[in-house]
Write a protein that holds these residues in place. Sequence first.
Motif, PDB file in Angstrom:
ATOM      1  N   LYS A   1     -12.696 -18.979  -1.393  1.00  0.00           N
ATOM      2  CA  LYS A   1     -11.751 -20.076  -1.185  1.00  0.00           C
ATOM      3  C   LYS A   1     -12.243 -21.047  -0.115  1.00  0.00           C
ATOM      4  O   LYS A   1     -11.911 -22.231  -0.152  1.00  0.00           O
ATOM      5  CB  LYS A   1     -10.379 -19.525  -0.798  1.00  0.00           C
ATOM      6  CG  LYS A   1      -9.624 -18.863  -1.924  1.00  0.00           C
ATOM      7  CD  LYS A   1      -8.254 -18.365  -1.460  1.00  0.00           C
ATOM      8  CE  LYS A   1      -7.484 -17.717  -2.606  1.00  0.00           C
ATOM      9  NZ  LYS A   1      -6.161 -17.204  -2.176  1.00  0.00           N
TER      10      LYS A   1
ATOM     11  N   SER B   1     -16.942 -24.831  -0.574  1.00  0.00           N
ATOM     12  CA  SER B   1     -16.636 -26.088  -1.259  1.00  0.00           C
ATOM     13  C   SER B   1     -17.174 -26.111  -2.675  1.00  0.00           C
ATOM     14  O   SER B   1     -16.545 -26.681  -3.575  1.00  0.00           O
ATOM     15  CB  SER B   1     -17.200 -27.272  -0.468  1.00  0.00           C
ATOM     16  OG  SER B   1     -18.622 -27.206  -0.393  1.00  0.00           O
ATOM     17  N   SER B   2     -18.338 -25.521  -2.909  1.00  0.00           N
ATOM     18  CA  SER B   2     -18.923 -25.532  -4.255  1.00  0.00           C
ATOM     19  C   SER B   2     -19.741 -24.271  -4.475  1.00  0.00           C
ATOM     20  O   SER B   2     -20.136 -23.588  -3.534  1.00  0.00           O
ATOM     21  CB  SER B   2     -19.812 -26.765  -4.457  1.00  0.00           C
ATOM     22  OG  SER B   2     -21.020 -26.636  -3.739  1.00  0.00           O
TER      23      SER B   2
ATOM     24  N   PHE C   1     -23.957 -19.638  -3.146  1.00  0.00           N
ATOM     25  CA  PHE C   1     -23.163 -20.507  -2.285  1.00  0.00           C
ATOM     26  C   PHE C   1     -23.665 -20.422  -0.862  1.00  0.00           C
ATOM     27  O   PHE C   1     -24.411 -19.499  -0.495  1.00  0.00           O
ATOM     28  CB  PHE C   1     -21.674 -20.131  -2.355  1.00  0.00           C
ATOM     29  CG  PHE C   1     -21.375 -18.707  -1.943  1.00  0.00           C
ATOM     30  CD1 PHE C   1     -21.032 -18.383  -0.647  1.00  0.00           C
ATOM     31  CD2 PHE C   1     -21.449 -17.684  -2.891  1.00  0.00           C
ATOM     32  CE1 PHE C   1     -20.762 -17.073  -0.280  1.00  0.00           C
ATOM     33  CE2 PHE C   1     -21.190 -16.362  -2.537  1.00  0.00           C
ATOM     34  CZ  PHE C   1     -20.843 -16.060  -1.220  1.00  0.00           C
TER      35      PHE C   1
ATOM     36  N   LEU D   1     -12.734 -20.503  -9.648  1.00  0.00           N
ATOM     37  CA  LEU D   1     -13.840 -21.408  -9.305  1.00  0.00           C
ATOM     38  C   LEU D   1     -14.000 -22.565 -10.290  1.00  0.00           C
ATOM     39  O   LEU D   1     -15.000 -23.282 -10.221  1.00  0.00           O
ATOM     40  CB  LEU D   1     -15.157 -20.615  -9.241  1.00  0.00           C
ATOM     41  CG  LEU D   1     -15.247 -19.521  -8.184  1.00  0.00           C
ATOM     42  CD1 LEU D   1     -16.548 -18.745  -8.344  1.00  0.00           C
ATOM     43  CD2 LEU D   1     -15.148 -20.101  -6.789  1.00  0.00           C
TER      44      LEU D   1
ATOM     45  N   ASP E   1     -12.871 -25.500 -10.558  1.00  0.00           N
ATOM     46  CA  ASP E   1     -13.050 -26.837  -9.968  1.00  0.00           C
ATOM     47  C   ASP E   1     -14.088 -26.856  -8.848  1.00  0.00           C
ATOM     48  O   ASP E   1     -14.129 -27.809  -8.060  1.00  0.00           O
ATOM     49  CB  ASP E   1     -11.710 -27.352  -9.431  1.00  0.00           C
ATOM     50  CG  ASP E   1     -10.703 -27.598 -10.547  1.00  0.00           C
ATOM     51  OD1 ASP E   1     -11.139 -27.959 -11.652  1.00  0.00           O
ATOM     52  OD2 ASP E   1      -9.491 -27.409 -10.322  1.00  0.00           O
ATOM     53  N   LYS E   2     -14.918 -25.812  -8.771  1.00  0.00           N
ATOM     54  CA  LYS E   2     -15.916 -25.749  -7.697  1.00  0.00           C
ATOM     55  C   LYS E   2     -17.347 -25.610  -8.216  1.00  0.00           C
ATOM     56  O   LYS E   2     -18.262 -25.426  -7.420  1.00  0.00           O
ATOM     57  CB  LYS E   2     -15.617 -24.582  -6.760  1.00  0.00           C
ATOM     58  CG  LYS E   2     -14.358 -24.748  -5.923  1.00  0.00           C
ATOM     59  CD  LYS E   2     -14.230 -23.642  -4.899  1.00  0.00           C
ATOM     60  CE  LYS E   2     -13.060 -23.872  -3.952  1.00  0.00           C
ATOM     61  NZ  LYS E   2     -12.992 -22.850  -2.884  1.00  0.00           N
TER      62      LYS E   2
ATOM     63  N   PHE F   1     -20.823 -26.655  -9.258  1.00  0.00           N
ATOM     64  CA  PHE F   1     -21.724 -27.780  -9.070  1.00  0.00           C
ATOM     65  C   PHE F   1     -22.831 -27.796 -10.123  1.00  0.00           C
ATOM     66  O   PHE F   1     -23.220 -28.847 -10.622  1.00  0.00           O
ATOM     67  CB  PHE F   1     -22.346 -27.725  -7.670  1.00  0.00           C
ATOM     68  CG  PHE F   1     -23.246 -28.882  -7.339  1.00  0.00           C
ATOM     69  CD1 PHE F   1     -22.721 -30.117  -7.016  1.00  0.00           C
ATOM     70  CD2 PHE F   1     -24.625 -28.737  -7.351  1.00  0.00           C
ATOM     71  CE1 PHE F   1     -23.538 -31.189  -6.709  1.00  0.00           C
ATOM     72  CE2 PHE F   1     -25.466 -29.793  -7.046  1.00  0.00           C
ATOM     73  CZ  PHE F   1     -24.918 -31.023  -6.719  1.00  0.00           C
TER      74      PHE F   1
ATOM     75  N   TYR G   1     -15.534 -30.990 -10.194  1.00  0.00           N
ATOM     76  CA  TYR G   1     -15.985 -31.066  -8.798  1.00  0.00           C
ATOM     77  C   TYR G   1     -16.487 -32.471  -8.484  1.00  0.00           C
ATOM     78  O   TYR G   1     -15.824 -33.221  -7.766  1.00  0.00           O
ATOM     79  CB  TYR G   1     -17.074 -30.021  -8.548  1.00  0.00           C
ATOM     80  CG  TYR G   1     -17.534 -29.964  -7.110  1.00  0.00           C
ATOM     81  CD1 TYR G   1     -16.648 -29.658  -6.094  1.00  0.00           C
ATOM     82  CD2 TYR G   1     -18.863 -30.215  -6.770  1.00  0.00           C
ATOM     83  CE1 TYR G   1     -17.062 -29.603  -4.768  1.00  0.00           C
ATOM     84  CE2 TYR G   1     -19.286 -30.158  -5.464  1.00  0.00           C
ATOM     85  CZ  TYR G   1     -18.378 -29.862  -4.466  1.00  0.00           C
ATOM     86  OH  TYR G   1     -18.801 -29.829  -3.158  1.00  0.00           O
TER      87      TYR G   1
ATOM     88  N   LYS H   1     -14.412 -37.975  -1.918  1.00  0.00           N
ATOM     89  CA  LYS H   1     -13.850 -36.624  -1.967  1.00  0.00           C
ATOM     90  C   LYS H   1     -13.779 -35.973  -0.591  1.00  0.00           C
ATOM     91  O   LYS H   1     -12.804 -35.279  -0.270  1.00  0.00           O
ATOM     92  CB  LYS H   1     -14.710 -35.756  -2.907  1.00  0.00           C
ATOM     93  CG  LYS H   1     -14.148 -34.371  -3.195  1.00  0.00           C
ATOM     94  CD  LYS H   1     -15.053 -33.634  -4.160  1.00  0.00           C
ATOM     95  CE  LYS H   1     -14.488 -32.272  -4.533  1.00  0.00           C
ATOM     96  NZ  LYS H   1     -13.305 -32.365  -5.394  1.00  0.00           N
TER      97      LYS H   1
ATOM     98  N   ASP I   1     -24.850 -28.759  -1.210  1.00  0.00           N
ATOM     99  CA  ASP I   1     -24.625 -28.439  -2.617  1.00  0.00           C
ATOM    100  C   ASP I   1     -25.927 -28.466  -3.406  1.00  0.00           C
ATOM    101  O   ASP I   1     -26.187 -27.589  -4.244  1.00  0.00           O
ATOM    102  CB  ASP I   1     -23.628 -29.427  -3.219  1.00  0.00           C
ATOM    103  CG  ASP I   1     -22.219 -29.253  -2.677  1.00  0.00           C
ATOM    104  OD1 ASP I   1     -21.968 -28.219  -2.039  1.00  0.00           O
ATOM    105  OD2 ASP I   1     -21.385 -30.152  -2.885  1.00  0.00           O
TER     106      ASP I   1
END
Length: 530
Positions: A87, A90-91, A114, A153, A155-156, A158, A182, A363, A482
């Motif tokens: 959580k 970010s990505s 990550f 995940l 929406d995370k 990349f 994302y 963002k 990222d």
Amino acid sequence: MTQSQLKFNPDGSVHLWVYKPEVARTELCRLIARLDLSICIGESDAFEEYVTTTHNPKFAKVSRQTTTRDFAKYFTERRAQLVECLKSVSSVALTSDIWSGNAKEDYLSVVAHFVNADWQLEKRILGLRLIDVSHNSENIAERITSVIADYGLTDKIFAVTLDNAAANTRAINQLNPVLSGYVGSLFLHQRCACHIINLIVKAGLEVFKPMLGAFRSAISFLNSSNQRIAAYKSYCIAVGERPRKFGLDMDLYDSTVVMFGVYYPTSPLILHHVLEIASHLNNYENDRDLRSVMVPIKDKFLQYWCDIHMLYSFAFILDPRAKLKGFTNVLRLLSQLNGNDYSCYLTEVRAELYVIFAKYDEKFGGVRLQRAAQPGPTGKRKTAWGRIFGGESSSSCSSLSGTTLGSVTSLGFGSTSSLHRRTSASALLQAATSCASLSSGSELSAYLDSDTVNQYDDDFNILNWWHEHKLSYPVLSILARDVMTVPVSTISSKSAFSMTGRIIEERRRRLGPEVVEMLALIKDWEQADA
């Protein structure tokens, strides 16, 4: 007199130790997963005798059914911890691949990469799902989506790195609308560089097929009986040679795994490898003895890497030792080696970089607090960085901070007419407006305008550099993080399958797919915590 059983607390104090069966069963699960032991070990007489004799006389046998339930409970707890950990990320960049095991069951792995709060690259296996149906795009996409949803995940994501199978390409097309939440889908599909290298090498090996066929026949004849093997050994000893064993095939994948790792950024390294391969091909393509091999290899190389993926370019530019100056030199060198005109591509990369940064600024702009002063020119001259900053290409390269569409020809890639032939008017307009949309004082412009970093040691830590400069580049550092997270190969998925091969061995083929997944994931998570 019986001595009390004491246990040390973390602060050095002691307390009376009390045997807790539920703790013992949990630790048994961890032991089984970490050492690939049989799930039945807890109910064996030998194990009970060992534990009660040497460690704890109160230990009681644990049945296979109880151990399986304990595994499910422990797995649920550990997965909840990982979900909570992710959580704060970010990505996430994913790798996925399919493995066919000895038990005639195929599994699809999903591995997450990550950067943690300390800006260290980590990886975790998120799923190992049985795929007992056709390996088509629909089934691949369905299982990847299911794993991603389990960890929240969606929406995370990349990027997703897959091998070059056609089904994977179609699966990405189906995942595109689901995983583009994302920052879009520009980097979503990444092809495994190791797989591409294998395809390039195999193109050259096609020339040797007739000769390889003769060798395979000879080896098969030799290994067909113990008498022939013994006769071969006797002959080697008679002529003073060491007897060797010969196999029919070698896994070409093993020859490339050393090039790419897991726990350090690989995306900024790929252009170095591409340039090195192009240099070797250029050196030997006219060799009288090797030309027949080099021509198909170079054709396959140009098929995959003549057009450079945008992620590789971004990663190279976001290496503070390279920036646009080093990237321009790489394009110049590649142009000389393979004859391709990259003037249009340079403009496209610069324009796309500003477009992506604008998305990140929208963002993540809220993280921009009181920024430290932007770093100014150091006044120090660059030292050589291999072939990129060496030779004439370095001396002819100037700062690109003011590069415009009209000045592209000064980079030595070709004429303006050539550029216009290969680039539509709308693309040029987009490049111009994108580059002009942000002021020269933006983070991205400040980074590109500043001098490159003169630290060319192998132990230079790119992630650490961006961590140390995140106050100067609060938004750009997130983009860099990222990009650096994306693995250019599916090595981590191959590693997961190597682990799974030890789990599903001859004596454990009765394990159900849910248990296989729990064992593999718990083992991976335990190793990550070690």
